[in-house]
Design an enzyme around this catalytic site. Structure first.
Site, PDB file in Angstrom:
ATOM      1  N   LYS A   6     -35.243  -4.530  18.225  1.00 36.24           N
ATOM      2  CA  LYS A   6     -36.577  -3.946  18.427  1.00 36.24           C
ATOM      3  C   LYS A   6     -37.387  -4.112  17.146  1.00 36.24           C
ATOM      4  O   LYS A   6     -36.825  -4.029  16.034  1.00 36.24           O
ATOM      5  CB  LYS A   6     -36.402  -2.465  18.797  1.00 36.24           C
ATOM      6  CG  LYS A   6     -37.657  -1.749  19.225  1.00 36.24           C
ATOM      7  CD  LYS A   6     -37.324  -0.308  19.676  1.00 36.24           C
ATOM      8  CE  LYS A   6     -38.539   0.469  20.138  1.00 36.24           C
ATOM      9  NZ  LYS A   6     -38.197   1.817  20.637  1.00 36.24           N
TER      10      LYS A   6
ATOM     11  N   SER B  70     -40.008   2.998  25.198  1.00 36.86           N
ATOM     12  CA  SER B  70     -40.757   2.059  24.396  1.00 36.86           C
ATOM     13  C   SER B  70     -40.006   0.775  24.047  1.00 36.86           C
ATOM     14  O   SER B  70     -40.629  -0.202  23.629  1.00 36.86           O
ATOM     15  CB  SER B  70     -41.173   2.739  23.094  1.00 36.86           C
ATOM     16  OG  SER B  70     -40.040   3.077  22.324  1.00 36.86           O
TER      17      SER B  70
ATOM     18  N   SER C 203     -36.429   6.175  25.085  1.00 34.61           N
ATOM     19  CA  SER C 203     -36.884   4.791  24.919  1.00 34.61           C
ATOM     20  C   SER C 203     -35.818   3.713  25.018  1.00 34.61           C
ATOM     21  O   SER C 203     -36.159   2.532  25.064  1.00 34.61           O
ATOM     22  CB  SER C 203     -37.602   4.638  23.587  1.00 34.61           C
ATOM     23  OG  SER C 203     -38.921   5.065  23.741  1.00 34.61           O
TER      24      SER C 203
END
Ligand code: GLN
Length: 483
Positions: free
Chosen positions: A79, A154, A178
């Site tokens: 990420k 997310s 997330s």
């Protein structure tokens, strides 16, 4: 070229060991696949320019018979909020455009030590604020099962990448869901480890009392394997904990016989999609057939979780994001004086969701409101934690849906923050209570994946892995891949 679209971590490790293919071939195959399919999906923001050379080094070391780490030659995506020295990490934000990371996050160091090949960085909601990966400055990521739908967020980029076969494994971060929610919406496995299990050094902070880094993979076994390489005490993160048991999937006996499983009645209320409920209860029935004892439990403070989270998280985020001043890194806009420079840089550099939360947090922390909001939220957080402590006196794991619905259409909830926040209703409690929670595929509704959430006692990821592996041995949901 190797067909990487369905490969699991376990298969890759074994094929590399048997020299069925080299790490370089593998990296090239993933890079090609990213080029071929990700233009539409927008899950990968940048491919590492050194991945091929890194893979060659591992291949050479293998050929020379050197001892190699557990992930030797395995590509992994990260990420965009985890620092990799020399990479342009941005946390999905314009305010960090042009920023270059000057050190490695601890998870990055550990992955490298295990021999993993860092393949690139994945798209995310700006500063991990969102449930759909639509708040990214770099455009939304799309769900590979239906490109008109969101992937969740997310960590949407990491979830999509694993679902679409752009990497066998990826890391995400989870502050309120997330990792688990996008895993659920994309049909892969995602784990939020116990708070303290994985070091956050080098993770761009959102809400420090809630943030955890964790893995995505196709199988629970792969998630456990990956965990064993990143977890454990780190002197650079004072909240990380010395572990008694590390995640060793090889030693696991995936049986649920005699295990006690709780179904919290507060999680099965109105608003939940009927198909989601049915599929989760089918999974529970499978566990029962395997000898698990299932009982209804009550977690009475669940109804306050969302309100509590949306005080604590913005408070912490408003403080953490104070460092982005337009002077030290990334985006800069020049004003007539220092205050105006800050104001312009932050005003232009941050997106609307981030600004909303900074304002909410600053308000709730300001003199006169601190006790009414922040302190009160901390008290309610303790009550939510007590619900879990009480439940775990009677049960070994708690089962719920991960998300109340399947993936929704792009744009459907964007611009309606409250509706968006409600999509985290089942995941935020685990962050507030600091317990581990995993999401794994348990079926399909309207051809879209549905996720099952298992929550466990603090530091008892082992039980979640056991249940998850048992379930995946019986079912094929995790083997379906998007066309
Ligand atoms: N969707 C939640 C939020 O917007 C959780 C985000 C996260 O876990 N990083 O805050």
């Amino acid at each position: 070229m190797i067909d990487v679209s369905t490969l699991t971590l376990k298969e890759i490790v074994s094929s590399l060991e048997k020299e069925k293919f080299s790490s370089e071939e593998l990296v090239l195959a993933y890079q090609k696949r990213i080029k071929d399919v990700d233009e539409d999906l927008n899950s990968v923001l940048e491919i590492s320019p050194t991945a091929q050379d890194d893979a060659k080094k591992i291949d050479k070391a293998r050929a020379e018979g050197k001892s190699l780490g557990k992930l030797a030659g395995v590509p992994v995506l990260l990420k965009d909020n985890m620092m990799v020295k020399g990479w342009g990490n941005t946390s999905g934000s314009q305010i960090l455009e042009g920023h270059k990371s000057i050190y490695n996050a601890t998870v990055v160091e550990r992955l490298k030590k295990a021999g993993a090949i860092l393949l690139g960085r994945t798209n995310m909601d700006e500063f991990a604020m969102g449930s759909s990966t639509e708040t990214s400055h770099f455009g939304p990521t799309k769900n590979p099962w239906d490109k008109k739908r969101v992937p969740g967020g997310s960590s949407g980029g990491s979830a999509v990448a694993v679902a679409a076969g752009l990497a066998p494994i990826a890391l995400g971060s989870d502050t309120g869901g997330s990792i688990r929610q996008p895993a659920s919406l994309c049909g892969v496995v995602g784990l939020k480890p116990t708070y303290g299990r994985v070091s956050r050094y080098g993770l761009m902070a959102m809400a420090s009392s809630l943030d955890q880094i964790g893995p995505f993979a196709r199988t629970v076994e792969d998630v456990a394997f990956l965990m064993s390489t990143i977890e454990g005490k780190d002197s650079k993160d004072a909240t990380s904990v010395e572990l008694k048991d590390t995640s060793v999937p090889e030693l696991m006996n995936p049986s649920v016989d005699g295990m006690k499983i709780g179904i919290p009645k507060e999680y099965f209320l109105k608003g939940m999609d009927k198909d989601v409920e049915k599929l989760v209860m089918n999974a529970v029935a499978e566990l029962e057939k395997g000898g698990a004892k299932v009982e209804e439990i009550s977690m009475p403070h669940t109804e306050y979780a969302l309100a509590t989270y949306y005080i604590i998280m913005p408070c912490e985020a408003s403080s953490n994001l104070g460092r982005y001043d337009g002077l030290r890194y990334g985006y800069h806009s020049t004003g007539n004086n220092l205050a105006e420079t800050y104001s312009l840089s932050r005003g232009e550099g941050f997106g609307p969701e981030v600004k909303r939360r900074i304002m909410l947090g600053s308000y709730a922390l300001s003199a006169g409101y601190y006790d009414a909001y922040y302190r009160k939220a901390l008290k309610v957080r303790s009550l939510i934690k007590q619900d879990f402590d009480e439940a775990f006196k009677h049960v070994d794991a708690i089962v719920t849906p991960t998300s109340p619905s399947i993936a929704w259409k792009l744009g459907e909830k964007f611009g309606d923050p409250l509706t968006m926040y409600l999509s985290d209703i089942y995941t935020i409690t685990a962050n507030l209570a600091t317990v581990p929670a995993i999401s794994l595929p348990c079926g399909f509704s309207k051809d879209m994946p549905v996720g099952l959430q298992l929550m466990g006692r603090p530091f008892d990821e082992y039980t979640l892995f056991r249940i998850g592996m048992y379930y995946q041995n019986l079912t094929e949901w995790h083997k379906r891949i998007p066309v």
